[in-house]
Write a protein that holds these residues in place. Sequence first.
Motif, PDB file in Angstrom:
ATOM      1  N   UNK A  17       0.828  -1.212   0.000  1.00  0.00           N
ATOM      2  CA  UNK A  17       0.000   0.000   0.000  1.00  0.00           C
ATOM      3  C   UNK A  17       0.861   1.260   0.000  1.00  0.00           C
ATOM      4  N   UNK A  18       1.923   1.237   0.760  1.00  0.00           N
ATOM      5  CA  UNK A  18       2.809   2.404   0.803  1.00  0.00           C
ATOM      6  C   UNK A  18       3.518   2.590  -0.536  1.00  0.00           C
ATOM      7  N   UNK A  19       3.880   1.492  -1.204  1.00  0.00           N
ATOM      8  CA  UNK A  19       4.472   1.615  -2.540  1.00  0.00           C
ATOM      9  C   UNK A  19       3.481   2.247  -3.520  1.00  0.00           C
ATOM     10  N   UNK A  20       2.224   1.848  -3.420  1.00  0.00           N
ATOM     11  CA  UNK A  20       1.194   2.427  -4.287  1.00  0.00           C
ATOM     12  C   UNK A  20       1.045   3.926  -4.009  1.00  0.00           C
ATOM     13  N   UNK A  21       1.051   4.312  -2.739  1.00  0.00           N
ATOM     14  CA  UNK A  21       0.951   5.734  -2.392  1.00  0.00           C
ATOM     15  C   UNK A  21       2.183   6.518  -2.839  1.00  0.00           C
ATOM     16  N   UNK A  22       3.362   5.934  -2.675  1.00  0.00           N
ATOM     17  CA  UNK A  22       4.575   6.610  -3.129  1.00  0.00           C
ATOM     18  C   UNK A  22       4.546   6.831  -4.633  1.00  0.00           C
ATOM     19  N   UNK A  23       4.054   5.852  -5.364  1.00  0.00           N
ATOM     20  CA  UNK A  23       3.970   6.008  -6.818  1.00  0.00           C
ATOM     21  C   UNK A  23       2.865   7.005  -7.189  1.00  0.00           C
ATOM     22  N   UNK A  24       1.753   6.968  -6.504  1.00  0.00           N
ATOM     23  CA  UNK A  24       0.634   7.865  -6.800  1.00  0.00           C
ATOM     24  C   UNK A  24       1.016   9.327  -6.603  1.00  0.00           C
ATOM     25  N   UNK A  25       1.755   9.622  -5.543  1.00  0.00           N
ATOM     26  CA  UNK A  25       2.158  10.995  -5.252  1.00  0.00           C
ATOM     27  C   UNK A  25       3.523  11.351  -5.841  1.00  0.00           C
ATOM     28  N   UNK A  26       4.032  10.512  -6.738  1.00  0.00           N
ATOM     29  CA  UNK A  26       5.281  10.748  -7.483  1.00  0.00           C
ATOM     30  C   UNK A  26       6.515  10.899  -6.588  1.00  0.00           C
ATOM     31  N   UNK A  27       6.560  10.173  -5.489  1.00  0.00           N
ATOM     32  CA  UNK A  27       7.764  10.152  -4.674  1.00  0.00           C
ATOM     33  C   UNK A  27       8.791   9.175  -5.236  1.00  0.00           C
ATOM     34  N   UNK A  28       8.328   8.221  -6.016  1.00  0.00           N
ATOM     35  CA  UNK A  28       9.222   7.315  -6.729  1.00  0.00           C
ATOM     36  C   UNK A  28       8.868   7.416  -8.210  1.00  0.00           C
ATOM     37  N   UNK A  29       9.874   7.375  -9.059  1.00  0.00           N
ATOM     38  CA  UNK A  29       9.619   7.542 -10.489  1.00  0.00           C
ATOM     39  C   UNK A  29       9.421   6.210 -11.203  1.00  0.00           C
ATOM     40  N   UNK A  30       9.571   5.124 -10.513  1.00  0.00           N
ATOM     41  CA  UNK A  30       9.362   3.801 -11.106  1.00  0.00           C
ATOM     42  C   UNK A  30       8.045   3.234 -10.606  1.00  0.00           C
ATOM     43  N   UNK A  31       7.475   2.321 -11.365  1.00  0.00           N
ATOM     44  CA  UNK A  31       6.190   1.729 -11.001  1.00  0.00           C
ATOM     45  C   UNK A  31       6.446   0.439 -10.224  1.00  0.00           C
ATOM     46  N   UNK A  32       5.771   0.248  -9.090  1.00  0.00           N
ATOM     47  CA  UNK A  32       6.018  -0.952  -8.285  1.00  0.00           C
ATOM     48  C   UNK A  32       5.737  -2.267  -9.007  1.00  0.00           C
ATOM     49  N   UNK A  33       4.805  -2.265  -9.941  1.00  0.00           N
ATOM     50  CA  UNK A  33       4.548  -3.497 -10.684  1.00  0.00           C
ATOM     51  C   UNK A  33       5.096  -3.384 -12.105  1.00  0.00           C
ATOM     52  N   UNK A  34       6.182  -2.680 -12.273  1.00  0.00           N
ATOM     53  CA  UNK A  34       6.821  -2.524 -13.572  1.00  0.00           C
ATOM     54  C   UNK A  34       7.451  -3.805 -14.090  1.00  0.00           C
ATOM     55  N   UNK A  35       7.587  -4.790 -13.225  1.00  0.00           N
ATOM     56  CA  UNK A  35       8.158  -6.061 -13.659  1.00  0.00           C
ATOM     57  C   UNK A  35       7.263  -6.769 -14.670  1.00  0.00           C
ATOM     58  N   UNK A  36       5.975  -6.407 -14.711  1.00  0.00           N
ATOM     59  CA  UNK A  36       5.047  -7.017 -15.671  1.00  0.00           C
ATOM     60  C   UNK A  36       5.454  -6.648 -17.097  1.00  0.00           C
ATOM     61  N   UNK A  37       5.774  -5.367 -17.324  1.00  0.00           N
ATOM     62  CA  UNK A  37       6.218  -4.941 -18.651  1.00  0.00           C
ATOM     63  C   UNK A  37       7.614  -5.460 -18.973  1.00  0.00           C
ATOM     64  N   UNK A  38       8.476  -5.467 -17.970  1.00  0.00           N
ATOM     65  CA  UNK A  38       9.858  -5.887 -18.192  1.00  0.00           C
ATOM     66  C   UNK A  38       9.928  -7.355 -18.598  1.00  0.00           C
ATOM     67  N   UNK A  39       9.147  -8.182 -17.938  1.00  0.00           N
ATOM     68  CA  UNK A  39       9.161  -9.620 -18.227  1.00  0.00           C
ATOM     69  C   UNK A  39       8.100 -10.021 -19.242  1.00  0.00           C
ATOM     70  N   UNK A  40       7.368  -9.028 -19.782  1.00  0.00           N
ATOM     71  CA  UNK A  40       6.339  -9.231 -20.793  1.00  0.00           C
ATOM     72  C   UNK A  40       5.296 -10.266 -20.364  1.00  0.00           C
ATOM     73  N   UNK A  41       4.780 -10.076 -19.148  1.00  0.00           N
ATOM     74  CA  UNK A  41       3.725 -10.944 -18.635  1.00  0.00           C
ATOM     75  C   UNK A  41       2.366 -10.367 -19.009  1.00  0.00           C
TER      76      UNK A  41
END
Length: 149
Positions: A17-41
């Motif tokens: 949940x905190x990762x989702x909030x950090x991404x939502x408020x742009x505190x982190x520039x990477x997406x927490x579930x970005x591994x889906x695109x990277x591994x083409x799932x």
Amino acid sequence: MLLAMITSIVGAIGFSCMLKLLHYFNFISWHPIGFVKKWELAIAPFTAWFLLGLSLFILFFIIYILLQYAWRVPAFFTSLVIGLAFAFLAEWIIYDLPAEKASFKKLSIPFIVITIATCRFVIETAQFHYYNRKFAYRNKLMYKNTMIK
């Protein structure tokens, strides 16, 4: 073992949940579930969050089991070391940073703080319950509970 599972579940859900909030408020520039695109799932976002939560659960469960025996070391120090190492390693891998001094400016301080806080929750809970079990004999009364004094 049940306590370890409950603590790990709460830690994984809270950290996700905190990762989702950090991404939502742009505190982190990477997406927490970005591994889906990277591994083409080809999976739904809910499934990706579930996989992230499951992997965090396994990580926190291992940390709980291993570090409950380090009850003599204050949880502050162990969580600081493990949390910093995990946060630096995670962002270093995500950003693919070179090993230079300038790379530290790209690291997210809120992510580091959340990681350390979650590690402290898991480690301190583990150490407290191990200590409580180990020295439970100190809390027993010397007489029967039914005795009237």
